[in-house]
Write an enzyme that holds these catalytic residues in place. Structure first.
Site, mmCIF file in Angstrom:
data_model
loop_
_atom_site.group_PDB
_atom_site.id
_atom_site.type_symbol
_atom_site.label_atom_id
_atom_site.label_comp_id
_atom_site.label_asym_id
_atom_site.label_seq_id
_atom_site.Cartn_x
_atom_site.Cartn_y
_atom_site.Cartn_z
ATOM 1 N N MET A 79 -21.114 -61.943 28.410
ATOM 2 C CA MET A 79 -21.461 -62.626 29.802
ATOM 3 C C MET A 79 -22.366 -63.809 29.572
ATOM 4 S SD MET A 79 -22.620 -58.864 31.567
ATOM 5 C CE MET A 79 -22.811 -59.769 33.484
ATOM 6 N N HIS A 80 -22.644 -64.553 30.815
ATOM 7 C CA HIS A 80 -23.537 -65.470 30.920
ATOM 8 C C HIS A 80 -23.265 -66.841 30.368
ATOM 9 C CE1 HIS A 80 -25.979 -62.245 32.201
ATOM 10 N NE2 HIS A 80 -25.960 -61.667 30.754
ATOM 11 N N ASP A 235 -18.762 -57.556 29.634
ATOM 12 C CA ASP A 235 -18.653 -56.539 28.507
ATOM 13 C C ASP A 235 -19.237 -55.334 28.777
ATOM 14 O OD1 ASP A 235 -21.118 -57.733 28.143
ATOM 15 O OD2 ASP A 235 -20.995 -58.359 26.116
#
Length: 481
Positions: A79-80, A235
């Site tokens: 992520m991110h 995830d």
């Protein structure tokens, strides 16, 4: 058949499941992280594509008939990450990853704007996407000026696979631009970083069809030309789908590179002051909370490099019987910490070393330090209104019985260990691909795994672990000051 693809930090994994959710094939390829400066963590998106081509080539050469039977693809990913594209879809710079902390000043500036916590339900952490864009604006203005699209890592894979700019709710919730309760982009939060909705992908639920595979790629790997790609998930949300952690009261603890204590929720329950993440789940009308620590198995891997040993050998040296904490304390803040401190600049420490502190004592301290970091997450979840009575242990570190015993005792919670199987992000993504392709009931597909054993807290050591946790808690403010 249904294909799940998980883009992790250290590699890409793909697996196939059939209609009865039996894993029939899998392949993986490794990835490296570039750390050009302290606190930086980057990857070249071209390497993601190379790795994806590798795993699909392996599957085609080994299981061509199974690949040809694929009806749906699901995506899971780290992520991110800030993957920046120009108007032609060209990558402008290396992707700034989830564990990159360079944007801590920008994160603090955004977090000081009360709209961010109010709309997203979360602190603006340095690892989130929005502060990274502000960092690029402040430090690489020529790049920022050419940004036409901002994609999360797995969504760059989707773009390459389908030609479409699409994301899902669970992954997008970690950007600091999503209205997490309403499940839509927030125009005012985007404007705060000089962006608008035209820079963002469209949004779908993780169980919905996002796009169709490009015909030329279908021909390359012998796939059907009507293969659909599901929205997928970040995830942790995808792993939760693989674990069946989709209903209130269900929770798992993940001992991966980073560490996650994840609890499913049937309602939106934000409490940003606790530094708990409150995100959309990959299933419609569901949310989840999680405490996140930045160094879990990464801490043991780091120490193993210094000790010139293998992590499994180090934990084996501790034996089978859980020991009382020795008095040596390890704080696993090697890359800063999220829950509960939201501190990108804090760093780790060993405290209480003496001449008697041998390699095993330091290994024990690392294992306990990560367990106590999870205890911090448990306390933060409780402050946010979520109380747990048991968790399921997953991730590479969960192969260590000693580590699970330490976690169970530090948290005073039973830890269920699933029967042999793969319940991670790739499996969860495959489940989402199945749901999207067949319009199946998500709750009938995302079932809980069989449990092989349950590790109970060790009552004889509860007091010793409570004392050690109190020492651990006292050290952060001392270190910070």
């Amino acid at each position: 058949m249904y294909l799940g693809i998980d883009l992790g930090t250290s590699g890409i994994k793909a697996l196939l499941i059939d209609g009865k959710q039996r894993i029939t094939a899998s392949a993986s390829a490794s990835l490296n992280v570039s750390r050009p400066h302290s606190g930086w963590s980057e990857q070249n998106p071209a390497h993601w594509i190379d790795a994806l081509e590798t795993v699909l080539d392996v599957m085609k050469s080994t299981f061509p008939a199974r690949l040809a039977a694929v009806r749906g693809i699901g995506l899971s990913g780290q992520m991110h990450g800030a993957t920046l594209l120009d108007s032609s879809g060209k990558v402008l710079r290396p992707c700034i990853l989830w564990n990159d902390t360079r944007a801590y000043k920008e994160a603090a500036a955004l977090d000081a704007d009360p709209r961010f916590r109010k709309i997203t339900g979360n602190i603006v952490f340095p690892g989130f996407t929005a502060p990274k864009l502000l960092w690029v604006k402040n430090n690489e203005p020529e790049v920022f000026g050419r940004v036409a699209r901002v994609l999360l890592p797995k969504d760059y894979l989707r773009f390459w696979l389908t030609g479409e700019y699409v994301s899902d709710m669970s992954d997008s919730a970690g950007t600091s631009w999503l209205d997490v309760e309403e499940r839509r982009w927030s125009p005012e939060l985007l404007a705060a970083t000089d962006l608008d909705e035209s820079h963002m992908p469209s949004l779908v639920e993780g169980t919905e069809i996002s796009a169709v595979l490009k015909p030329e790629l279908a021909r390359r790997w012998g796939l059907r030309e009507d293969v659909v790609v599901a929205g997928g998930g970040g995830d942790n949300a995808a792993s939760a789908c693989g674990m069946g952690t989709v209903s209130p009261g269900h929770a798992f603890i993940s001992l991966g590179t980073s560490g996650v204590l994840f609890a499913a929720n049937g309602a939106y329950m934000p409490n940003p002051a606790s530094a708990v993440h409150t995100f959309c789940h990959a299933l419609p009308k569901t949310w989840h909370q999680m405490g996140v620590i930045l160094s879990a198995t990464d801490a043991l891997n780091w120490y193993a490099g210094i000790a010139r040993s293998d992590p499994a050998n180090l934990t084996a040296e501790l034996g089978d019987r859980l020991k009382a904490p020795s008095g040596v304390t390890f704080l696993p803040y090697l890359s800063g910490e999220r829950t509960p401190h939201n501190d990108a600049t804090i760093r780790g420490a060993f405290v209480g070393l003496g001449r008697e502190s041998d390699r095993a004592a330091l290994t024990q301290a690392v294992v306990e330090g990560v367990a106590f970091a999870f205890r911090d997450c448990l306390e933060a979840l409780a402050a946010a209104g979520t109380r747990l009575d048991r968790v399921t242990g997953v991730g590479g570190g969960s192969r260590s019985d000693y580590w699970l015993k330490a976690i169970a005792t530090a948290l005073d919670l039973a830890v269920d260990v699933p029967a042999d199987g793969d319940f991670g992000g790739a499996f969860g993504a495959a489940r989402l691909g199945l749901i999207a392709a067949e319009k199946a009931d998500p709750w009938e597909v995302c079932t809980l795994p069989a449990i092989a054993e349950t590790i109970e807290p060790e009552a004889r050591l509860r007091g010793a672990f409570e004392d050690a946790y109190a020492r651990y808690r006292a050290l952060y403010p001392a270190l910070r000051n």
